[in-house]
Enzyme design. Structure first.
Site, short mmCIF file in Angstrom:
data_model
loop_
_atom_site.label_atom_id
_atom_site.label_comp_id
_atom_site.label_asym_id
_atom_site.label_seq_id
_atom_site.Cartn_x
_atom_site.Cartn_y
_atom_site.Cartn_z
N GLU A 318 -3.15 9.16 20.07
CA GLU A 318 -3.28 8.81 21.49
C GLU A 318 -4.54 7.98 21.73
O GLU A 318 -4.50 6.93 22.37
CB GLU A 318 -3.32 10.09 22.32
CG GLU A 318 -3.51 9.84 23.81
CD GLU A 318 -3.73 11.13 24.58
OE1 GLU A 318 -3.61 11.07 25.82
OE2 GLU A 318 -4.02 12.17 23.97
N HIS A 319 -5.68 8.46 21.25
CA HIS A 319 -6.96 7.77 21.41
C HIS A 319 -7.54 7.46 20.04
O HIS A 319 -7.63 8.36 19.20
CB HIS A 319 -7.98 8.64 22.15
CG HIS A 319 -7.53 9.17 23.46
ND1 HIS A 319 -7.17 10.49 23.66
CD2 HIS A 319 -7.39 8.56 24.67
CE1 HIS A 319 -6.84 10.67 24.92
NE2 HIS A 319 -6.95 9.51 25.56
#
Length: 433
Positions: A318-319
């Site tokens: 996600e990040h």
């Protein structure tokens, strides 16, 4: 082959837990589908001890709540929403309606039409994610969505004033003090007092995520969301203390949030591990961050940054935070991520809270095939066609007839035939008038 300096623990019954969540959510949705407002009220009372005369906050009550929020909080909300709005507006400006002529008199076009009505879910509970109001509502309004119905749960029986202020300032047309599966189902299905929406957006816990999953198809959704993830790529020049702090910044989201470090320096990895061991005992959110790091934390040592990028792409996190001497190189080498955060001056928390990019991002490997929430998610990209030239229509009709008969679609073929006949005098072998 990467060296594992810290590995995650084996899984422990997540599949069974997921099945329990799925069954529970299905029962709540079925009840609300059958019984509308009565079921919404029943589940709100049971799960949140919340059953007001109306879940909808009238405008005068919203104004009263906003007036009681400290001015510094309001100023900060306005600042962050300006950042989100500015970036979303640039995204919207990059999307153009088009019309082209592909043959003489043949016009093909594309339009971006805003979705009519959106439901925005802003989580509460332990973490009242005020920023989710910016990400879901501001972006929808920039896209041109006519009506946004926003829901957030009460927190221990109290009104989350800052969240209500953020929803109001973001431009929500309706604000409901209602949370959980009951909010998602009410928005998706509609009840006597809540009009159904066309798309649901916003993060939430496992129950909210499962409700969106089960209702997808009856309503559009932004993403299938899972636990928050962070992956840091670091070389020997990275600051181990900063790296440790950033890993724990996302681990605090929940006990199942993965935090992964991929580094070319074993010494850096060892120092990061030592810093985390020192930082965790004093964290106010230790009860989430500690099991997240213990069970899902990883430190992997690789031989080169090229290997680090490849390995990071396999996670599709996600990040992804890049703490290297040349962080922008990741833009050329990486393909699978929800959001990329380049250099020590940037951090994932900026993306979560203040910088202006959207924090609703793909998890659990979904970055292999999708990006996160953006202004385009609130738009329907549709096409139209128009044939004005008889000669072109006749030519298309002849080809349509042949192509359709290859596929045994006689009705389709005849639609082409009649235009070839009308505009070019072709004979209709099947005409029985």
């Amino acid at each position: 082959m990467p060296f594992m300096l810290k590995s995650p623990l084996p899984g422990d019954g997540a599949r069974q837990n997921n099945a329990q969540v799925s069954d529970r959510v299905a029962g709540i949705i079925a009840d609300i589908r059958a019984n509308g407002d009565g079921a919404v009220r029943k589940w709100s009372q049971e799960l949140d001890s919340w059953s007001p005369a109306s879940f909808l906050l009238p405008p005068e009550r919203v104004e009263e709540i906003v007036a009681g929020v400290p001015s510094q909080v309001i100023d900060d909300i306005r600042f962050v929403q300006d950042q989100v709005r500015t970036f979303a507006q640039h995204q919207r400006d990059s999307l153009h309606d088009i019309e082209v002529e592909t043959l003489p008199g043949v016009r093909l076009g594309q339009r971006h039409i805003p979705i009519d009505r959106v439901g925005a879910y802003v989580p509460g509970g332990r973490y009242p994610l005020t920023a989710s109001a910016h990400m879901t509502i501001v972006t929808a309004k920039v896209a041109g969505v006519r009506s946004v119905a926003a829901c957030t749960p009460p927190i221990r029986g109290e009104v989350p004033a800052a969240t209500i202020a953020a929803m109001h300032l973001a431009g929500a047309d309706e604000i409901y003090l209602l949370g959980g599966v009951q909010a998602i189902a009410a928005l998706a299905l509609g009840t006597e007092s809540i009009a159904r929406v066309d798309l649901l957006a916003g993060p939430g816990n496992a129950y909210v995520a499962e409700a969106k999953k089960q209702l997808f198809g009856e309503v559009g959704i932004d993403l299938f969301a899972g636990p928050t993830e962070i992956l840091v790529i670091a070389d020997e020049q990275a600051d181990p203390f900063v790296t440790a702090v950033d890993l724990l910044s996302q681990a605090e989201h929940g006990p199942d949030s993965p935090a992964v470090l991929i580094t070319t320096s074993r010494d850096l990895g060892t120092q990061v591990l030592a810093h985390i061991d020192r930082l965790l005992p004093g964290m106010p959110t230790r009860d989430f961050a500690e099991p997240a790091w213990r069970d899902h934390g990883e430190i992997l040592v690789v031989d080169s940054l090229e290997e680090a990028y490849q390995l990071a792409d396999s996670y599709a996190s996600e990040h992804v935070e890049v703490l290297t001497a040349e962080p922008r190189a990741a833009l050329e080498h990486m393909r699978n991520y929800g959001g990329l955060f380049l250099g020590e001056g940037t951090c994932v928390s900026y993306g979560d809270k203040v910088i202006g990019t959207n924090h609703v991002l793909p998890t659990r490997g979904a970055a292999r095939y999708t990006g996160g929430l953006w202004v385009g998610k609130y738009l329907k990209t549709v096409t139209y066609s128009e044939v004005l030239d008889p000669t072109s229509s006749a030519k298309l009709g002849e080809i349509c007839g042949r192509a359709s008969r290859v596929e045994l679609f006689e009705g389709h073929a005849r639609s082409g035939d009649v235009r070839a006949a009308k505009y070019a005098g072709a004979e209709l072998s099947w005409d029985h008038r």
